[in-house]
Scaffold this motif. Structure first.
Motif: not given
Ligand code: UDP
Length: 238
Positions: A147-148, A153-154, A205-210, A232-238
């Motif tokens: 995640v970091n 690397l944007n 970390l992912a949640m904090e930076h969306q 639509s592949v798998g599950t997207l967490i946003t």
């Protein structure tokens, strides 16, 4: 070339996935298969950075004890990721998927040091970049490092590949009535104890930076390309 919805992807490959049919070490046949799947996406214009895990060699938290310090156990784990990185890079190149290994541990004989500029330069030239050595510091996992790195690397998306085709409300291997989510929020993913996609530090970390995480089955053909195309592949967490 069709326009990709997610051009730059961070793919997390665990040590267990790289061990394939073996209990430890690496399964080059499985890596060949992954190389072909990644190659489909890079040929379509996707830029792919891969964070390799090392659990097939050492997990620091498990090895600690009998005199082995947590810090050294974690460094051993990071060295394990570097071994995986060497294998992945060689197999990918042999499969005509141009790939470079960068390391977050100083290891001049085998890999260039990771710097974001170096990684971005390879990515924009169409090369896959494999990162060994996690983030280069103990008390972390390669999930958090992934995640970091996606942030550094944007990357448009963190691809967390698994054995199942997404996130379920309960373990689909144990419950026949388990329901798959197409999309869930970070809040749901973190608060539901049944959902263990990535470790808490990585999710936080992912949640904090969306930074969106897509969870999908590694072993379904076309999934990595599909992720880049926004299918639509798998599950997207946003
Ligand atoms: N590790 C670490 N810092 C990092 C990444 C990894 O200390 O930035 C160590 C840690 O001991 C970890 C091991 O390397 O257990 C292997 O990584 P991980 O357990 O994440 O591998 P995976 O489960 O993905 O195969």
């Amino acid at each position: 070339m069709t326009k990709l919805q997610h051009k730059r992807l961070l793919l997390k490959l665990s040590g267990e996935q790289l061990a394939g049919n073996y209990d430890g070490g690496v399964d080059a046949k499985v890596i060949e298969w992954i190389a072909k799947e990644v190659g489909k996406a890079t040929k379509a214009g996707a830029e792919i950075a891969i964070m390799v895990g090392g659990g097939n060699f050492v997990r620091g938290a498990q090895l600690t004890g009998h005199g082995i310090s947590r810090v050294n156990a974690d460094y051993m784990g990071m060295l394990g990721t570097l071994m995986n990185g060497l294998a992945v890079t060689d197999v990918f190149n042999a499969q005509d998927v141009p790939t470079r290994l960068l390391s977050n541990i100083k290891a001049d004989q085998v890999a260039d040091q990771f710097t974001p500029r170096r990684a971005l330069s390879h990515l924009t030239k169409g090369r896959v970049v494999v990162i060994g050595g996690g983030i280069g510091r103990p008390y972390l996992t390669t999930d958090t490092a992934a995640v970091n790195l996606a942030l550094e690397l944007n990357c448009d998306l963190v691809c967390k590949v698994t054995k199942v085709d997404g996130v379920y409300d309960k373990d689909p291997a144990k419950h026949s009535d388990a329901k798959k989510f197409d999309r869930i929020s970070f809040q749901e993913a973190v608060s539901n104890e049944q959902i263990a996609v990535m470790d808490k530090a990585a999710m936080g970390l992912a949640m904090e930076h969306q930074k969106a995480i897509l969870v999908f089955d590694l072993h379904t053909e076309g999934n990595i390309l599909g992720a880049a195309e926004g299918k639509s592949v798998g599950t997207l967490i946003t």
